[in-house]
Design a protein around this motif. Sequence first.
Motif, PDB file in Angstrom:
ATOM      1  N   GLU A   1       0.833  -1.204   0.000  1.00  0.00           N
ATOM      2  CA  GLU A   1       0.000   0.000   0.000  1.00  0.00           C
ATOM      3  C   GLU A   1       0.863   1.248   0.000  1.00  0.00           C
ATOM      4  O   GLU A   1       0.572   2.221  -0.698  1.00  0.00           O
ATOM      5  N   ALA A   2       1.935   1.217   0.818  1.00  0.00           N
ATOM      6  CA  ALA A   2       2.819   2.380   0.898  1.00  0.00           C
ATOM      7  C   ALA A   2       3.424   2.667  -0.471  1.00  0.00           C
ATOM      8  O   ALA A   2       3.515   3.830  -0.881  1.00  0.00           O
ATOM      9  N   LEU A   3       3.806   1.626  -1.200  1.00  0.00           N
ATOM     10  CA  LEU A   3       4.348   1.828  -2.554  1.00  0.00           C
ATOM     11  C   LEU A   3       3.319   2.494  -3.444  1.00  0.00           C
ATOM     12  O   LEU A   3       3.624   3.443  -4.171  1.00  0.00           O
ATOM     13  N   GLU A   4       2.072   1.988  -3.375  1.00  0.00           N
ATOM     14  CA  GLU A   4       1.025   2.550  -4.237  1.00  0.00           C
ATOM     15  C   GLU A   4       0.815   4.023  -3.924  1.00  0.00           C
ATOM     16  O   GLU A   4       0.672   4.843  -4.826  1.00  0.00           O
ATOM     17  N   VAL A   5       0.788   4.358  -2.614  1.00  0.00           N
ATOM     18  CA  VAL A   5       0.569   5.752  -2.231  1.00  0.00           C
ATOM     19  C   VAL A   5       1.723   6.635  -2.717  1.00  0.00           C
ATOM     20  O   VAL A   5       1.531   7.787  -3.068  1.00  0.00           O
ATOM     21  N   MET A   6       2.942   6.062  -2.771  1.00  0.00           N
ATOM     22  CA  MET A   6       4.078   6.833  -3.282  1.00  0.00           C
ATOM     23  C   MET A   6       4.094   6.855  -4.807  1.00  0.00           C
ATOM     24  O   MET A   6       5.093   7.237  -5.414  1.00  0.00           O
ATOM     25  N   ALA A   7       2.984   6.416  -5.428  1.00  0.00           N
ATOM     26  CA  ALA A   7       2.865   6.382  -6.885  1.00  0.00           C
ATOM     27  C   ALA A   7       3.886   5.451  -7.527  1.00  0.00           C
ATOM     28  O   ALA A   7       4.364   5.693  -8.626  1.00  0.00           O
ATOM     29  N   ILE A   8       4.258   4.383  -6.791  1.00  0.00           N
ATOM     30  CA  ILE A   8       5.152   3.375  -7.364  1.00  0.00           C
ATOM     31  C   ILE A   8       4.311   2.130  -7.611  1.00  0.00           C
ATOM     32  O   ILE A   8       3.716   1.597  -6.677  1.00  0.00           O
TER      33      ILE A   8
END
Lengths: 227, 246
Positions: free
Chosen positions: B116-123
Amino acid sequence: MQPTSGSVKLFGEEITTMKEHEIIRVRQRFGMLFQSGALLASLTVGENVALPLLQHTDKSVDEVEEIVKQKLQMVGLTGFEDLKPDEISGGMKKRVGLARALALDPELLFSDEPTSGLDPIMTAVVDQLTLKLTRGSHMTAVVVSHDMTSAFRIATRMIMLGHGNIVAQGTPDEIRTSSNPEVQQFIKGEADGPVPLNLSQEEHQDHRHVKPRPLFGARHRFHHKTP
Amino acid sequence: MKNYIQLNLSLLYWILIAPFTGQFFKIAPIFRQMVFIGVRAAPMVALTAFSVGVTLAMQAAHSLQSLGAEMYIPDLVMLTLLREMGPVLIAVIVIGRSGSAVAAELGTMKVSEEIEALEVMAINPVQYLVVPRFLAMLVMLPALTIIGNYIGILGGWAVCTFSLDFNTAGYVLRALQSADAWDLYSGMIKSVVFAWIAITIACNAGLNVEGGAEGVGQATTASVVQALLSMLVMNAVLTGIFFFGA
């Protein structure tokens, strides 16, 4: 995660119906601090903070290193670059998460419980940092918190949520002087009051879909057999 | 199943289409994964292949001697290894070792909110996590298969020279005479297909974990079982197409 209904607008744009490449553009404009920090366990502290910079900017390695040092210094973690997340405490992880959320200098910061698990001094440091960023460099911070001291220290506008609705909203002074007994119970932290202690399943909106079941199930060890 | 197809489609997008829109995948993580997935598995692969080569030669010796046809032992070792045992057994080792590791790693990342953290960082998690593992597996499984074939043939040679009446030159000549390039290529094609099956099933299981540590364990087990079964069924299909069709 896809919402089932409703609308979410960010920077004036509807994001629930956005395509993947559009939402990536929006996501680069805000930072998010997770309650657990959500650091990548396989990377060091420094690499975690550097990750958004390396992925989304064309900065050189030296520049990235400089920014990482600066952001870690902001959260009071100078010299921790080479440790892995499982070598530092929960509060430190959260501060690294904050440094990572701020790496791209976002216009908007979402913080989920930024001060829970921190000692009072570190709480004050994080609060001051939030104040400095919001008052000084025109960043907006949306902070979810149970920590009333911290909330009254940093907020310009507060919203109290309950039962899936907005219970009260206003400036810190308006909230402090609110006549709503639920609000008063919450900000004073009293055990007795209008907010019920035991929610039954019907009242607890979040877990409505979970079927009730006996604690030990049918194979309860102490089940009495009748002869 | 829907998740699995989606994962494959987005993998293809990030590998084949995204590089032309300026989002080229990074090379360094691929090499890091090649070490994890491939290089670290090499000793296990070598031991397995050697044992299989020795076993094949001993079994062949036993059956063929009673027919007076010991001279065909190298043929049997060579063809069985190149066409079937090499690709299949080495895929089994890699699925058991590297596939389960990938499923557990991605699953742990999922339950600790890292994805989720990756997705939020647009990764994009597929681009950042799955693409390097996929490409590493696609290179390393065939590479390990070549190494395994070689060592397996060495095992057959050991049995033939030390306990049967072969000399080294005789073994090598006989083995090379029996196999043609297609025997090697068919095994390589198989091992590329097996690599695809192994890594996509492992990544899909990891990315869809739910329910904490228990969920990670279940997903890892399920991914190994599913990958092994799909791989063996696919092997039967490919053997049918390559050697039984026309």
